[in-house]
Design a protein around this motif. Structure first.
Motif, PDB file in Angstrom:
ATOM      1  N   THR A 127      62.250  -2.027  -2.148  1.00 50.30           N
ATOM      2  CA  THR A 127      61.234  -1.802  -3.178  1.00 50.30           C
ATOM      3  C   THR A 127      61.787  -2.114  -4.567  1.00 50.30           C
ATOM      4  O   THR A 127      61.108  -2.746  -5.382  1.00 50.30           O
ATOM      5  CB  THR A 127      60.714  -0.358  -3.107  1.00 50.30           C
ATOM      6  N   HIS A 157      57.358  -1.437  -1.278  1.00 46.27           N
ATOM      7  CA  HIS A 157      56.239  -0.532  -1.499  1.00 46.27           C
ATOM      8  C   HIS A 157      55.808  -0.614  -2.954  1.00 46.27           C
ATOM      9  O   HIS A 157      56.616  -0.893  -3.839  1.00 46.27           O
ATOM     10  CB  HIS A 157      56.636   0.908  -1.151  1.00 46.27           C
ATOM     11  N   THR A 158      54.542  -0.371  -3.203  1.00 48.48           N
ATOM     12  CA  THR A 158      54.031  -0.347  -4.567  1.00 48.48           C
ATOM     13  C   THR A 158      54.486   0.943  -5.229  1.00 48.48           C
ATOM     14  O   THR A 158      54.347   2.029  -4.662  1.00 48.48           O
ATOM     15  CB  THR A 158      52.491  -0.412  -4.555  1.00 48.48           C
ATOM     16  N   GLN A 162      52.432   0.504 -10.990  1.00 52.47           N
ATOM     17  CA  GLN A 162      52.450  -0.957 -10.865  1.00 52.47           C
ATOM     18  C   GLN A 162      51.045  -1.545 -10.792  1.00 52.47           C
ATOM     19  O   GLN A 162      50.792  -2.598 -11.362  1.00 52.47           O
ATOM     20  CB  GLN A 162      53.248  -1.403  -9.637  1.00 52.47           C
ATOM     21  N   ARG A 163      50.158  -0.867 -10.104  1.00 47.03           N
ATOM     22  CA  ARG A 163      48.787  -1.379 -10.003  1.00 47.03           C
ATOM     23  C   ARG A 163      48.116  -1.368 -11.374  1.00 47.03           C
ATOM     24  O   ARG A 163      47.452  -2.322 -11.764  1.00 47.03           O
ATOM     25  CB  ARG A 163      47.990  -0.568  -8.991  1.00 47.03           C
TER      26      ARG A 163
END
Length: 184
Positions: A127, A157-158, A162-163
């Motif tokens: 990640t 993994h996010t 980040q989104r």
């Protein structure tokens, strides 16, 4: 962890360095347990896993961060080449040891700490490579995966935020841009 007391046969400093090594290399428990002092070339800042101990049965040579190499130099300075770099617990105690050191941090507060195992550090490695902008092929190579899909789907993994950052980086489609006004 560095200031923590000795637990599972390791000082707090040893455990902190072991976790750092795991997060920065993605080494599995069995690979960490296979290390000897001679596995480290601190002048070249590399660590090697012999083919017989690597999951894919290929020798693994990974670079070390400069700060980590310096910390390892201090850890290894009085040890023989065939000696063990760390006094590690039985493999069944790695997860317990990690949970013991994570509990006071409250990082996993509200989550099930019992679901954390040492292999999570390998996921953290993947990640962090992705979050740092490392090219997926380089991440695949560092993680020693034969399939890029495993690297990208299972081991990255996010991260929180980040989104939102991705959406915030989009241009403002609601307002005309200076270029489109000038073109009119």
């Amino acid at each position: 962890t560095q200031q923590a007391k000795t637990k599972y046969g390791m000082t707090g400093c040893e455990r902190a360095l072991l976790y750092r090594l795991a997060i920065e290399t993605g080494f599995r428990v069995s690979e960490l347990k296979s290390l000897k002092v001679k596995s480290f070339d601190l002048n070249s800042r590399i660590v090697s896993i012999e083919a017989g101990y690597a999951k894919n049965r290929y020798e693994a040579i990974l670079p070390l961060k400069q700060e980590t190499a310096a910390m390892l130099e201090e850890q290894l300075e009085r040890k023989l080449p065939n000696g063990l770099p760390f006094r590690m617990p039985h493999k069944s105690n790695f997860a317990k040891m990690l949970r013991y050191d994570l509990k006071p941090t409250k990082i996993f507060e509200g989550e099930d700490l019992e679901s954390i195992d040492f292999h999570c550090l390998r996921h953290t490695f993947g990640t962090m490579l992705a979050a740092s902008g490392v090219h997926p092929k380089v991440a695949q190579d560092l993680m020693r995966h034969s399939d890029i899909n495993l690297t990208m789907s299972r081991y990255t993994h996010t991260l929180r935020g980040q989104r939102t950052s991705a959406i915030d980086s989009l241009p403002d489609f609601g307002l005309p841009s200076a270029e489109s006004n000038a073109a009119s």
